[in-house]
Scaffold this active site. Structure first.
Site, mmCIF file in Angstrom:
data_model
loop_
_atom_site.group_PDB
_atom_site.id
_atom_site.type_symbol
_atom_site.label_atom_id
_atom_site.label_comp_id
_atom_site.label_asym_id
_atom_site.label_seq_id
_atom_site.Cartn_x
_atom_site.Cartn_y
_atom_site.Cartn_z
ATOM 1 C CG HIS A 71 -35.061 21.460 0.755
ATOM 2 N ND1 HIS A 71 -35.803 22.323 -0.034
ATOM 3 C CD2 HIS A 71 -35.597 21.554 2.006
ATOM 4 C CE1 HIS A 71 -36.742 22.898 0.703
ATOM 5 N NE2 HIS A 71 -36.630 22.442 1.940
ATOM 6 C CG HIS A 119 -42.089 20.996 1.170
ATOM 7 N ND1 HIS A 119 -41.555 21.981 0.377
ATOM 8 C CD2 HIS A 119 -41.465 21.103 2.383
ATOM 9 C CE1 HIS A 119 -40.649 22.668 1.073
ATOM 10 N NE2 HIS A 119 -40.577 22.147 2.289
ATOM 11 C CB CYS A 154 -38.605 25.712 2.311
ATOM 12 S SG CYS A 154 -37.069 25.625 3.245
#
Length: 411
Positions: A341, A307, A167
């Site tokens: 996400h 994040h 990620c």
């Protein structure tokens, strides 16, 4: 003692985005700053029997933009990358017919590559045998296929790199591009991330890990970073690419500079395959490294695009680290409630949003943050976008396997 390198500012001259919040940078920015609820998240029929049966998808049929023949040579994540790259190049005012393609680099991150096409082919083989598997499986699903597709579409003939650090891939891709420009390897870099994880197998695994939200009754409210009731992230697809240039190259062609990527840092937790270092030491090292690379102090930083995945553990670790390194004066946000996400694409999309925040002097809100977690020690912008005066911002990213990255961006 090794002398510290002088800061290098890569000029940001173009932005391109495809997200569930909107197709294009303007549409995505409008949604994340003006809308109060995400519109791109919905139940998916193929996920109906899973605890998490919803995800964020972009409202984009690429057939007209790419043509059927070209579309068939790409998994959807590569298609999204090409669409975002075209927008970024147009925004930068670059002419691919006249540029020196050998001086143009492409660096694109992705966590899973062509997992959607892989899923389709697995189903085909299980139902009809190995002879039904497409010979295009390998070239369409490898992580580097987005970068190669963009190179072929634009005629970029410089270094072409694929980053796969889960990620944090999009952020690492931008940091890598910054390093290539600093070294003089290229004059222009198209960098960021792309992902289209529309995969029953992948979502089933995420459910088994208990990493995703199971708020099936209200998918639009499921992703809620830093909220006391958060219960996991929600997967999304998208692409975010930036055009970075050596400052003298941008100046020579009189290109408007939207912002600068001034510093980059990366680190590894060396801790666990999924869980982050519980003390946040890894992401702290990445952030401090980026700040040192940029030559900035904590007091210089006015905004952090975090994040902020909406998982119980990650949000608290990251926020605690931000307070320790930067303090509580910077305005923190997570835009994932509007985009989902997007895994390896997240860093590219969120860096582009950080550029827009610097330009507009406006911090997007953290949508769905209704009851702030009392353990979160930093100021999270919520409810509505907040005007603010700041010249320096940070983008942080964490990835499975302990891959951490941070960027410092300035006006």
């Amino acid at each position: 003692m090794t002398a510290r390198r002088q800061p290098f500012s890569a000029a940001v001259t173009g932005l391109g985005m495809v997200t569930a919040a909107g197709v294009g940078a303007k549409a995505t920015w409008h949604a994340v700053t003006q809308e109060t609820s995400p519109g791109g998240v919905a139940h998916q029929e193929e996920l109906a029997d899973l605890p998490c049966d919803f995800m964020y998808t972009a409202d984009l049929d690429t057939t007209e933009l790419l043509g059927v023949a070209t579309q068939r040579l790409m998994d959807r994540f590569s298609q999204l990358a090409v669409v975002a790259a075209r927008e970024a190049i147009a925004d930068a005012g670059l002419d691919t017919d006249t540029w020196d393609g050998s001086r143009v680099a492409v660096v694109i991150g992705s966590a899973h590559g062509g997992v959607a096409f892989y899923d389709q082919q697995h189903v085909a083989m299980a139902a009809r045998g190995a002879r039904r598997v497409s010979p295009k499986l390998a070239p369409l699903t490898v992580v580097n296929s987005a970068a190669s597709s963009v190179c072929m579409d634009l005629g970029a003939r410089g270094p072409s790199l694929a980053v796969a650090t889960a990620c944090s891939s999009g952020t690492v891709a931008l940091g890598t591009a910054h390093q290539l420009l600093r070294a003089g390897v290229c004059d222009i870099a198209i960098a960021g991330g792309a992902e289209s994880p529309i995969s029953r197998l992948l979502i089933a695994s995420a459910c088994q890990m208990k990493a995703v939200s199971t708020r099936r009754e209200n998918p639009a409210a499921a992703c809620r970073p830093f909220d006391a009731g958060r219960d996991g992230f929600v997967v999304g697809e998208g692409a975010g690419l930036l055009v970075l240039e050596r400052p003298e190259h941008a100046a020579a062609r009189r290109a408007p500079v939207r912002a600068h990527v001034r510093g980059y840092g990366a680190s590894s937790d060396a801790y666990a395959a999924v869980a982050p270092d519980p003390d946040g030491n890894g992401i702290e090292r990445a952030l401090r490294s980026a700040m040192a690379d940029a030559g900035v102090q904590a007091g210089d930083i006015g905004h952090v695009n975090a994040h902020g995945t909406s998982t119980v553990v990650n949000d608290l670790i990251e926020a605690t680290m931000l307070q320790r390194v930067i303090g509580d004066h910077a305005l923190v946000t997570s835009t994932k409630a509007m985009t989902g996400h997007t895994l390896g694409a997240a860093g590219g999309i969120e860096a582009a949003l950080t550029v827009l925040a610097l330009e507009e002097q406006l911090v997007p809100p953290t949508v769905n943050l209704e009851i702030p977690d009392p353990q979160i020690p930093v100021e999270i912008v919520r409810q509505e976008a907040r005007p603010a005066a700041f010249d320096c911002a940070v983008k942080t990213s964490l990835g499975f396997g302990g891959h951490n990255a941070a960027l410092v961006l300035t006006r």
